[in-house]
Each structure stands twice: as structure tokens, then as C-alpha cells.
Design a protein around this motif. Structure first.
Motif, short mmCIF file in Angstrom:
data_model
loop_
_atom_site.label_atom_id
_atom_site.label_comp_id
_atom_site.label_asym_id
_atom_site.label_seq_id
_atom_site.Cartn_x
_atom_site.Cartn_y
_atom_site.Cartn_z
N PRO A 139 -7.26 -2.69 -7.49
CA PRO A 139 -6.31 -1.59 -7.24
C PRO A 139 -6.98 -0.23 -7.15
N GLY A 169 -2.67 -6.80 -5.28
CA GLY A 169 -2.86 -6.27 -6.62
C GLY A 169 -4.28 -6.30 -7.13
N GLY A 213 -3.62 0.93 -2.23
CA GLY A 213 -2.51 0.01 -2.41
C GLY A 213 -2.11 -0.71 -1.14
N HIS A 235 -0.27 -1.55 -7.86
CA HIS A 235 -1.29 -1.81 -6.84
C HIS A 235 -2.29 -0.67 -6.68
#
Length: 284
Positions: free
Chosen positions: A63, A60, A112, A156
Motif C-alpha cells: 500500500p 491491498g 491505491g 489500500h
């Protein structure tokens, strides 16, 4: 004998004039890094969550960071990084698209994910615009905008804002992230993934002591490196950010380091986003 002395003198002069940065990014850095990471991802089962001396970057974090798998015109794969600016645009270093003898045919932008060759949201594109004044010899104006098919935002995957204004950010601590090497001469058996590191912005005058004014232009922003902490081979094109009040802002695009390695204490250079903000926005 006189002719030999002249020839040797010319060679020495040419070597002295060559800036202490990589001479062919893909050949020296991008292609070997891609081979190393592919081998690792195929042979090592890690859930980690490459930056020298940094910390593993969890899924995370950052991102906005996009890995770039670069297919060159000779079909060899190289790597870089990028930053997502909107659902359809990202920014990277121009040398990731074209440098010396190597020209990219396409990018695969990986968002991500903590890995490059598997996972995440992956989109292919050959729609890349490099700055009109990009100079591949000294890496001035080392900026390019990538156009993508629509990328959905998730927990993400998120865009990042561009820095504006006239701040030089000298003395500010900034965060860099990327998928590149974890350090000089790192063994291929070491587990590697997306990494991040905190670095302090320095003056261009200090940076020019190492790289010279031919490389360090007003549109360059540099950070000091110490204790083995720096951006490293393969991080090109990735983000340098600050987060005032918790809102990340892109202030630099990873451009160059010293040709002798990323853990020798030399500064690292980035394209200064405030110098290119209007150009980037004109291509969004």
C-alpha cells in the motif's frame, strides 16, 4: 591509417569504460514503458491485480507503492515508482526526475491502484528534491524526496517506515514491487499490472563483479536474480522491503539493472536506505 587506429582505440576505450547500465533512462526505458502500459490499459479490460517473473500484486498489497507518471519538459510521458513515507512525502530515484537529456516538469503520484493511467488516489506535484551528490552517470546517490498535497490513508494506501541501523541485509529475502515491464521482450498483448517479486540480498562485492565499483558504492544494495525473476524496466524508484514481524521496512529504492535486460541473471541495484536515512528525514 595511424589516425584511424587511434580513433578506433579511443572509441573502444570509451565503450569499455561505460558501465553496463542504461545510458538514458527515460529514452530507453521510461517512455517506451509508459506508451506500452497506456496502450494496455486502453485496450485490455483487466482487474488484475511488472516485475519480471513475479506475481500479480493485489490492490491491498504494497500500500506504500506509488506509481509515477512523469511529464517531461518536452511534454512526453515517462514512468517510475515511489514509496509513500507520510501523508505528504514520498521517496523515489533521482534519475526519475532528471537523467541525461531528460528533465521532468512534474509527477503524478498514483496510490491505491493496480493501474497507472486510471484509478486510485492521484496527485500532481513538481516539488521534488534530488540528493546534492546525485551522479547521473553512475547512479550513485540516486535518491529524491517528493512533496505531495495531503494523502489520506486507507486500506489500500499506507506509509512505510525507513530502515535504520547498520545491517547490510545480506542473505535476507526482500520484496520488490512496481508497475514496470513484466520481462524482456514481453508482447504488448499480455495483461500487465502492478507486480511483486521476492529476491535475495547479496554482497556488494558480488554485485561489483557485474557493474564495477564505479557503480556499486557502499550506499548501494543489490539483489541476486534467477529463474527470470527481477525488477525490470519501469520499476525505477520503487520499493525493496523486508517485513520483520509483519511490519514492512523500506531497505532499498530501485535504481539500476543491466542494460542487456532484466531476465539475464544479472544482479539488480538499489539505493541503500540506511545510507540515506538522515538525508531523507531532513527533507520530510
Amino acid at each position: 591509417m595511424k589516425l584511424l587506429v587511434i580513433v578506433v582505440g579511443l572509441v573502444a576505450a570509451a565503450a569499455a569504460e561505460s558501465p553496463p547500465i542504461f545510458q538514458d533512462y527515460h529514452e530507453e526505458i521510461g517512455i517506451p514503458a509508459a506508451n506500452r502500459i497506456k496502450l494496455l490499459e486502453e485496450s485490455i479490460d483487466f482487474d488484475g491485480s511488472r516485475i519480471a517473473g513475479g506475481q500479480p500484486s493485489q490492490l491491498g498489497s504494497h500500500p506504500h507503492l506509488g506509481g509515477l507518471l512523469i511529464t517531461l519538459t518536452n511534454d512526453i510521458i515517462s514512468i517510475c515508482g515511489s514509496s509513500l513515507l507520510s501523508n505528504t512525502k514520498a521517496v523515489t530515484a533521482a534519475h526519475c526526475w532528471r537523467h541525461m537529456s531528460h528533465q521532468a516538469r512534474s509527477f503524478t503520484v498514483v496510490l491505491g491502484s493496480t493501474r497507472l493511467f486510471t484509478g486510485g488516489h492521484r496527485t500532481d506535484t513538481s516539488n521534488v528534491i534530488t540528493h546534492d551528490n546525485y551522479n547521473m552517470f553512475n547512479l550513485n546517490n540516486d535518491v529524491a524526496v517528493i512533496t505531495l498535497s495531503h494523502v489520506p490513508y486507507t486500506n489500500h494506501i499506507r506509509n512505510i517506515a525507513l530502515a535504520t541501523g547498520s545491517s547490510l541485509y545480506v542473505g535476507v529475502w526482500a520484496s520488490a514491487a512496481g508497475f514496470g515491464a513484466h520481462g524482456d521482450n514481453v508482447l504488448v498483448t499480455e495483461t500487465q499490472a502492478k507486480h511483486e517479486v521476492i529476491l535475495q540480498v547479496t554482497t556488494n562485492a558480488i554485485c561489483a563483479r557485474t557493474f564495477g565499483n564505479y557503480v556499486v558504492a557502499p550506499s548501494t544494495i543489490c539483489v541476486v536474480t534467477s529463474n527470470g525473476r527481477s525488477t525490470c524496466g519501469g520499476d525505477s524508484g520503487g520499493p525493496l522491503i523486508v517485513s520483520p514481524e509483519g511490519s514492512p521496512i523500506l531497505i532499498g529504492i530501485t535504481s539500476f539493472g543491466h542494460r542487456d535486460g532484466c531476465q539475464r541473471g544479472y544482479p539488480a541495484g538499489f539505493a541503500r536506505v540506511t545510507a540515506f536515512e538522515s538525508w531523507i528525514r531532513s527533507n520530510l
